[in-house]
Scaffold this active site. Structure first.
Site, PDB file in Angstrom:
ATOM      1  N   SER A  58       0.798  -1.233   0.000  1.00 17.82           N
ATOM      2  CA  SER A  58       0.000   0.000   0.000  1.00 17.82           C
ATOM      3  C   SER A  58       0.827   1.279   0.000  1.00 17.82           C
ATOM      4  CB  SER A  58      -0.952   0.011   1.198  1.00 17.82           C
ATOM      5  OG  SER A  58      -2.020  -0.872   0.988  1.00 17.82           O
ATOM      6  N   LYS A  61       0.117   3.480  -2.798  1.00 15.31           N
ATOM      7  CA  LYS A  61      -1.037   4.394  -2.768  1.00 15.31           C
ATOM      8  C   LYS A  61      -0.591   5.852  -2.689  1.00 15.31           C
ATOM      9  CE  LYS A  61      -4.724   1.533  -0.687  1.00 15.31           C
ATOM     10  NZ  LYS A  61      -4.126   0.330  -0.088  1.00 15.31           N
ATOM     11  N   SER A 118      -6.087   3.204   4.644  1.00 15.49           N
ATOM     12  CA  SER A 118      -5.526   2.406   3.545  1.00 15.49           C
ATOM     13  C   SER A 118      -6.598   1.573   2.854  1.00 15.49           C
ATOM     14  CB  SER A 118      -4.402   1.495   4.056  1.00 15.49           C
ATOM     15  OG  SER A 118      -3.582   1.064   2.997  1.00 15.49           O
TER      16      SER A 118
END
Length: 297
Positions: A58, A61, A118
Site C-alpha cells: 500500500s 497508494k 488504507s
C-alpha cells in the site's frame, strides 16, 4: 565564577556530544531494504539495498494520492465532488471501508479513507473517477513515475498495491529509494497532505464511518510513538511483508524513512524509530559542536 560555570557547561555539552557520537553510528536495520532521506534536500543519510525492487504493497497508494492532489490543484477535481461506487471498487479485496455498489461518497471522504485507513475500495473508486478505469489510472501512475525520475524498476499494476490477480504475473514493485523519492515529491509538491497523514482517526461524512490510522507512531500512548511523526503510509501483503514510509519533523529538520520487508507489524515501526533517531541525532551533533566552540571564543 563565570569561568567555572563555563567549564561545567562545557563538560555537560561534551558528555552529550560524546553520547550522540556513538548513537549516530549506522543503525542495524533488519528490514530487507531501507532508506533515510533529508526531506528538504533529498540527501540520503542511510541506505540498505536501496535499489532492490520489492513488492511495495500500500505504499504505492502514495502515487494514487499524488495524482488525485494534482487533479485538485489543476481544478479538474474538487473535494466535494460526488463519486458513485462501482462494482469493481466495491469488490476490492483486503482492507476496505463499509460501502456498497451504488453508494455515493465525496472525493474528500475517499481520499482520507485511502490515506488514513488504507482502504482499497476507496483508492479504486478515486482511480476510476479520475481516469475512467483503474487500468487507465495505472497508466498515469507509471507515466508520473517516469516524470519523477524513479528507476526503471518501479512498476504499478493497480491503484492499491494489492497483489495482481491477472494471468500476466506482473506485480507492483518499487525500490526503497524510489519510495523515498515518491514521498519526497508528495511532501514537497503537496505539503498540505500532512494534514491528512497526521490524523490518527477521522469520521467520514458518509454514514458517520470512523476510520483509524494504520500508522501506530502517531498516538502518544502507543509504544511506537515518536516525536514529530506525521505520516506517511503503511503497507502489507504476503509478498511484501510489513512496510512503512514514514516522515517526522523536529525543529527545522524533516526526514523521510522507508523500511521494506520487515517480518511483522511491530518491527516496521521499531526500525523506523531507529532510523529517525539516527537521523535526528546526526543533525544535532554539529549544533552541539558549534555551541562548544562559541563558549570559548
Amino acid at each position: 565564577m563565570k569561568k567555572f560555570k563555563k567549564i561545567i557547561l562545557f563538560l555537560v555539552i561534551a558528555v552529550i556530544a560524546f553520547t550522540l557520537f556513538f548513537k549516530v553510528k549506522d543503525p542495524n536495520i533488519k528490514a530487507k531494504s531501507a532508506v533515510l532521506m533529508n526531506a528538504d534536500t533529498g540527501e540520503i543519510l542511510y541506505q540498505k539495498n536501496q535499489d532492490v525492487p520489492l513488492a511495495a504493497a500500500s505504499m504505492s497508494k502514495m502515487m494514487t494520492q499524488y495524482l488525485v492532489l494534482e487533479q485538485i490543484e489543476a481544478g479538474l477535481l474538487n473535494w466535494e465532488e460526488q463519486v458513485v461506487i462501482s462494482s469493481h471498487s466495491a469488490d476490492s479485496e483486503g482492507v476496505k471501508i463499509d460501502i456498497e455498489l451504488g453508494d455515493t461518497l465525496t472525493v474528500r471522504d475517499l481520499f482520507i479513507a485511502t490515506v488514513v485507513a488504507s482502504a482499497n475500495n476507496a483508492a479504486v473508486a478515486l482511480a476510476e473517477h479520475v481516469a475512467g478505469s483503474e487500468a487507465e489510472f495505472t497508466k498515469l501512475m507509471n507515466e508520473k513515475a517516469v516524470e519523477m525520475n524513479l528507476s526503471d524498476e518501479t512498476n504499478f499494476v493497480n491503484a492499491t498495491g494489492l497483489e495482481n490477480k491477472q494471468l500476466d504475473d506482473d506485480e507492483t514493485q518499487m525500490s526503497a529509494l524510489d519510495v523515498a523519492t515518491l514521498s519526497y515529491h508528495l511532501l514537497n509538491d503537496f505539503p498540505k497532505v500532512l494534514e491528512v497523514t497526521s490524523l490518527s482517526q477521522y469520521q467520514l461524512d458518509y454514514d458517520d464511518i470512523v476510520l483509524y490510522s494504520t500508522n501506530e507512531m502517531l498516538e502518544t500512548y502507543s509504544p511506537f510513538y515518536f516525536e514529530g511523526v506525521d505520516g506517511l503510509k503503511t503497507g502489507f501483503t504476503d509478498e511484501a511483508g510489513y512496510c512503512f514510509a514514514g516522515t517526522a519533523k523536529q525543529g527545522d529538520t524533516r526526514l523521510i524513512s522507508v523500511v521494506m520487508g520487515t517480518e511483522d507489524d511491530e518491527q516496521r515501526f521499531i526500525e523506523t524509530k531507529t532510523l529517525l533517531s539516527f537521523g535526528f541525532n546526526k543533525f544535532q551533533l554539529p549544533s552541539l559542536r558549534a555551541i562548544v566552540k562559541d563558549l570559548f571564543k
